[in-house]
Design an enzyme around this catalytic site. Sequence first.
Site, mmCIF file in Angstrom:
data_model
loop_
_atom_site.group_PDB
_atom_site.id
_atom_site.type_symbol
_atom_site.label_atom_id
_atom_site.label_comp_id
_atom_site.label_asym_id
_atom_site.label_seq_id
_atom_site.Cartn_x
_atom_site.Cartn_y
_atom_site.Cartn_z
ATOM 1 N N GLU A 122 8.983 16.758 15.039
ATOM 2 C CA GLU A 122 9.540 16.451 13.717
ATOM 3 C C GLU A 122 8.876 17.369 12.688
ATOM 4 O O GLU A 122 7.685 17.244 12.410
ATOM 5 C CB GLU A 122 9.269 14.990 13.353
ATOM 6 C CG GLU A 122 9.974 14.575 12.072
ATOM 7 C CD GLU A 122 9.615 13.172 11.595
ATOM 8 O OE1 GLU A 122 8.423 12.808 11.620
ATOM 9 O OE2 GLU A 122 10.536 12.458 11.162
ATOM 10 N N LYS A 167 0.887 -1.180 0.000
ATOM 11 C CA LYS A 167 0.000 0.000 0.000
ATOM 12 C C LYS A 167 0.917 1.219 0.000
ATOM 13 O O LYS A 167 1.462 1.612 1.018
ATOM 14 C CB LYS A 167 -0.874 -0.032 1.261
ATOM 15 C CG LYS A 167 -2.215 0.656 1.133
ATOM 16 C CD LYS A 167 -2.153 2.128 0.779
ATOM 17 C CE LYS A 167 -1.918 3.012 1.982
ATOM 18 N NZ LYS A 167 -1.606 4.408 1.618
ATOM 19 N N GLU A 215 9.205 1.616 11.270
ATOM 20 C CA GLU A 215 10.270 2.616 11.091
ATOM 21 C C GLU A 215 9.595 3.980 11.082
ATOM 22 O O GLU A 215 8.874 4.306 10.132
ATOM 23 C CB GLU A 215 11.028 2.371 9.789
ATOM 24 C CG GLU A 215 11.969 1.184 9.935
ATOM 25 C CD GLU A 215 12.756 0.900 8.687
ATOM 26 O OE1 GLU A 215 13.441 -0.117 8.681
ATOM 27 O OE2 GLU A 215 12.671 1.682 7.725
ATOM 28 N N CYS A 272 13.775 10.767 7.314
ATOM 29 C CA CYS A 272 13.633 10.347 8.715
ATOM 30 C C CYS A 272 14.940 10.485 9.474
ATOM 31 O O CYS A 272 14.944 10.745 10.671
ATOM 32 C CB CYS A 272 13.140 8.917 8.780
ATOM 33 S SG CYS A 272 14.196 7.784 7.881
#
Length: 503
Positions: free
Chosen positions: A396, A190, A265, A299
Amino acid sequence: MSVLDENITKLDGYLARFGDKGILNRIAGEDLAGSGGVFQTISPVNKSVICDVALGAATDIDAAANAAHDAFATWRDMPASERKKIILRIAEGIEARAEEIALCECWDTGQAYKFMSKAALRGAENFRYFADQVEQARDGQHLKSPTLMNITTRVPIGPVGVITPWNTPFMLSTWKIAPALAAGCTVVHKPAEAAPLTARLLVEIAEDAGLPPGVLNTVNGFGEGAGKALCEHPKIKAIAFVGESRTGSLIIKQGADTLKRNHLELGGKNPVIVFDDAELDRALDAAIFMIYSINGERCTSSSRLLLQDTIREEFEAKLIERVNKIIVGHPLDPETEVGPLVTEEHFNKVTSYFDIAKEDGATIAAGGKIDRIEGYFVRPTLFTEATNEMRIAQEEIFGPVLTSIPFKSEEEALGMANDVAYGLTGYVWTNDITRALRFTDKLEAGMIWVNSENVRHLPTPFGGVKASGIGRDGGDWSFDFYMEQKHIGFATGQHKITKLGAL
Ligand code: NAD
């Protein structure tokens, strides 16, 4: 004709095929419309519609999970040497279409060609690396005990779900799909709704390489529809997920009833810590690279700069000069270093931090503004006079935005580095080896580089601690996730078996 114009012409050629039908789901080797209708993917470069995309929902996921389930025995039982050949051919197919992948990815995500051309080839490397592991993936150990010859062996876990984000979508999906296929698993992928083009290219390349129908299936759609249904599907044995930390916790909840194995992750707010004894010019290059390349939508980006106060003024002055010179532009221009942010929503999120920084009392030392309005372009930004408690140091932002914070002592630097919810990467710059050993031992991060930017080596473990994730990728760690360990004990003689009911 400029290289930019040439790239645009090539891109138009590559995109033409998406014109009429858009992107369909690919299930059991067939193109299928989404049961939810369509959605559109938009280019962040000029806000234009690229094409329609099949809107997958639970019924499409069910069809794909059944296809992956039906194809599993064939793929699992195919001789390893055959599977290896197919996986190697996928790598070759990616290399052959690397330009198409890179150009489409730039247009869909806004990432600069400078980096995406390498990311496409990294995708091929992932397949090559794991192709080389196929033949040993099932190997185990021999653990002799006094009465038994114990062996261990590994078997693929079954059909797995792979859910990926939009930042470097092609490379990230290969990073999950390559080891899953090498392990002998079948896959339902997906892709991120914001950047679905290259997932379509990947499944085509894989099938052209001889991957049997149903081994890799692609269902497009949104997280709350197709993504959730994938996590809940009983025939899917594990979910490999890359995305935001709060989505990670939803992945666990959604998979709880079917006891899913999850590999997560997630996000990061990674520190780069520069001590005054470091090679400062290299530290500067690395700090800039790790936050402003890939649009800062990375990331592992070094989004918090912890600077020793003795070098702070000089380091920040050089930093400001360089940040102001970063080239923002059309992602297909080979000179461009930073392209537009992926979506309007993400652009609004990143730019909202310009005000948050001011409200928190930080200084905008560079950038802090929109670059041009035809797409989602922002100027690379640097916040100074910040403290570690500010939102710009804790959250973030996931854009080309760096927060610089001074420290006095090693102890203070360590405290600030660890005082955050995340723990993905850390970058330490010092020429004092004892300090580096001491510091890295205490730094709460899954991956740490000393006197280096992030240089990925595929056999090493990749993953985070705290809110940055659960589990590791890379090398044999990937197989721990996509495979089940089995123990088999063979009696070596007539050892005593305790008798019950025998008196
Ligand atoms: P996201 O969590 O919003 O979406 C990621 C994927 O999850 C998408 O495909 C989305 O459709 C799907 N999804 C959303 N809700 C879902 C649900 N309820 N159930 C199942 N699937 C769902 O993340 P994003 O905004 O696409 O990506 C950016 C994030 O990814 C950042 O936080 C970044 O740090 C993280 N990331 C982490 C790594 C890593 O290796 N740690 C690598 C790249 C990106």
